[in-house]
Design a protein around this motif. Sequence first.
Motif, PDB file in Angstrom:
ATOM      1  N   THR A 402      37.926  46.716  45.566  1.00  0.00           N
ATOM      2  CA  THR A 402      39.190  47.397  45.291  1.00  0.00           C
ATOM      3  C   THR A 402      40.132  46.489  44.515  1.00  0.00           C
ATOM      4  N   LEU A 403      40.174  45.223  44.884  1.00  0.00           N
ATOM      5  CA  LEU A 403      41.018  44.265  44.166  1.00  0.00           C
ATOM      6  C   LEU A 403      40.572  44.107  42.721  1.00  0.00           C
ATOM      7  N   LEU A 404      39.267  44.082  42.498  1.00  0.00           N
ATOM      8  CA  LEU A 404      38.730  43.929  41.139  1.00  0.00           C
ATOM      9  C   LEU A 404      39.104  45.121  40.275  1.00  0.00           C
ATOM     10  N   GLN A 405      39.078  46.320  40.861  1.00  0.00           N
ATOM     11  CA  GLN A 405      39.466  47.522  40.117  1.00  0.00           C
ATOM     12  C   GLN A 405      40.936  47.473  39.714  1.00  0.00           C
ATOM     13  N   LYS A 406      41.738  46.724  40.454  1.00  0.00           N
ATOM     14  CA  LYS A 406      43.168  46.583  40.148  1.00  0.00           C
ATOM     15  C   LYS A 406      43.457  45.350  39.285  1.00  0.00           C
ATOM     16  N   ASN A 407      42.393  44.758  38.729  1.00  0.00           N
ATOM     17  CA  ASN A 407      42.521  43.555  37.894  1.00  0.00           C
ATOM     18  C   ASN A 407      43.114  42.366  38.661  1.00  0.00           C
ATOM     19  N   HIS A 408      42.832  42.317  39.952  1.00  0.00           N
ATOM     20  CA  HIS A 408      43.277  41.204  40.795  1.00  0.00           C
ATOM     21  C   HIS A 408      42.158  40.163  40.865  1.00  0.00           C
ATOM     22  N   ILE A 422      33.392  30.991  43.407  1.00  0.00           N
ATOM     23  CA  ILE A 422      33.695  31.199  41.996  1.00  0.00           C
ATOM     24  C   ILE A 422      34.900  32.124  41.907  1.00  0.00           C
ATOM     25  N   LEU A 423      35.878  31.751  41.095  1.00  0.00           N
ATOM     26  CA  LEU A 423      37.039  32.599  40.866  1.00  0.00           C
ATOM     27  C   LEU A 423      36.713  33.591  39.760  1.00  0.00           C
ATOM     28  N   VAL A 424      36.874  34.879  40.039  1.00  0.00           N
ATOM     29  CA  VAL A 424      36.695  35.924  39.025  1.00  0.00           C
ATOM     30  C   VAL A 424      38.079  36.388  38.603  1.00  0.00           C
ATOM     31  N   ASN A 425      38.448  36.113  37.354  1.00  0.00           N
ATOM     32  CA  ASN A 425      39.791  36.457  36.885  1.00  0.00           C
ATOM     33  C   ASN A 425      39.786  37.444  35.724  1.00  0.00           C
ATOM     34  N   GLY A 426      38.695  38.173  35.583  1.00  0.00           N
ATOM     35  CA  GLY A 426      38.629  39.185  34.532  1.00  0.00           C
ATOM     36  C   GLY A 426      37.346  39.990  34.621  1.00  0.00           C
ATOM     37  N   TYR A 427      37.438  41.248  34.221  1.00  0.00           N
ATOM     38  CA  TYR A 427      36.271  42.136  34.282  1.00  0.00           C
ATOM     39  C   TYR A 427      36.376  43.104  33.110  1.00  0.00           C
ATOM     40  N   LYS A 428      35.351  43.177  32.291  1.00  0.00           N
ATOM     41  CA  LYS A 428      35.437  44.021  31.104  1.00  0.00           C
ATOM     42  C   LYS A 428      34.118  44.735  30.845  1.00  0.00           C
ATOM     43  N   THR A 429      34.239  45.805  30.082  1.00  0.00           N
ATOM     44  CA  THR A 429      33.085  46.580  29.641  1.00  0.00           C
ATOM     45  C   THR A 429      32.982  46.424  28.139  1.00  0.00           C
ATOM     46  N   CYS A 430      31.811  46.070  27.640  1.00  0.00           N
ATOM     47  CA  CYS A 430      31.657  45.868  26.204  1.00  0.00           C
ATOM     48  C   CYS A 430      30.310  46.422  25.747  1.00  0.00           C
ATOM     49  N   LEU A 431      30.179  46.578  24.434  1.00  0.00           N
ATOM     50  CA  LEU A 431      28.928  47.080  23.877  1.00  0.00           C
ATOM     51  C   LEU A 431      27.853  46.010  23.976  1.00  0.00           C
TER      52      LEU A 431
END
Length: 489
Positions: A402-408, A422-431
């Motif tokens: 849920t936090l990841l969906q909120k860009n937390h 590991i700190l995850v500080n970004g999540y993206k969708t790309c081609l």
Amino acid sequence: MEVLLSAVLGDLVSRSISFLVDKYYQQKMGMGVDLQCLRRLLLQIEATVLEAEGRHITNRAMLQQLQMLREGMYKGHYMVDTIKNGVLQHEMVNDEVGDHSFSFPKFRPTKRLCFSTRTFTMAFQGEDRKEVGKMLCSLQSIADDMKEFLVFLKGYPHINRQPYSQHLILEKCMFGRQAEIERITNFLLRESLGAESLGVLPIIGPARVGKSTLVEHICYDERVRSFFSSIVFCSGSDIGSKSFADLRDSGIVKHQSCVAHERSLIIIEFIDDGDVDEKNWIRLYSSRSCIPHGSKIIITSRSERFRNVGTTQPLELSLLPQEAHWYFFKVLAFGSTNPVEHPFLESAAMEMAAEYRCFVAANFVASLFRANFCTQFWRLFLRCHRNIVEKHVILFGEHPYTLLQKNHDIYLVENFRDPKFILVNGYKTCLRNDDPKVMLHEVHTGTSKAHGKFEVLVWRSRIPPYHEFVMSCEAQAQQHTIFKRKRAR
């Protein structure tokens, strides 16, 4: 007289005990019969569904009936597995009390045999048994209607495909979206009536629910390609002051051909609410006379603001129902292995399926389980997962997904056997591209070491538009993690 009275009372007591024993035995036998009937019925329905999915069905009523069969199959399997999982958890608790193990007690062949009889009999008590009875009646009603369905089914041609295992088929198809596909296709192929020359269908849903993948799948349908002379994709941020004619000429061309009637399908993807306001949309829609009669527009967005811009009811895309999602996850996680042979692993898989409902997480976890198909690994994964979820809930008040969906920012475990964070500080969708990337499962299993800042590939879709889901990460020294600091306060 006393002797006679004693004999009569003894006979009555004996008869009463026999009656109670017989009634109890009949109840137990009835429970077993219900279970066996439900399992056999589910096998019949599943065989029918698989056969139907291998045919090119065009009749709308038969497609609706096929959808009912699917939904009934998912619900039936989910009920059986839920009851089985509940009984299994009860046995695991008893075993843990005896041997003080964490989970997954040693599974003996003799225990497997008694699991299918004694433990399932324990499960069918009270409300559970009533629910199973209702499900049995519901599925029996659906099965009774299959006779005519099977007769008509023989008239449709087979779809040519290799005899893959079911998990390989599910990895390369739009699972659980058959009804949505049919609705969009009907909208696109329906001829425009009267003066209304442009049909608009909004597709609304949360991030990563499959909006773009669904539309891309539609674009590959031969019926759609033969109906439209061009299919063009546009981004909502590129609209500006353009007209529909400008979008058609400047967008990404997905398909172009010569057909008897020239008409275009324009797909506009709005990612941010600020991509277009109401005035811009009114101006854009007023330019509809610039494109051929019969053209159609599909809008995909996360925002509710686009609900009222369509010429038809919007299509709301949501997460799969829990029953369908569990069926999907189980098939992917076990592959060609029969889950019945591994009830404790099936219980672990059910716990993980309930945690992550989106396709990305389901595909990642299921493929990780299938590649490391052993009790020790699944047990280790569950221990680390429960630990990381508990820490996020304590510190941030929410599940990490849920936090990841909120860009937390969230934290993941680098190596299950030697945990570091590991700190995850970004999540993206790309081609998709072929550049080498660090895979998340390699980080989790310790085959790839994390240093500094880096990107990891969570999952790569195997169906168009072949999206890649990438996390931006930063390795953390174990003694300096936020979890350690928070606990020290």
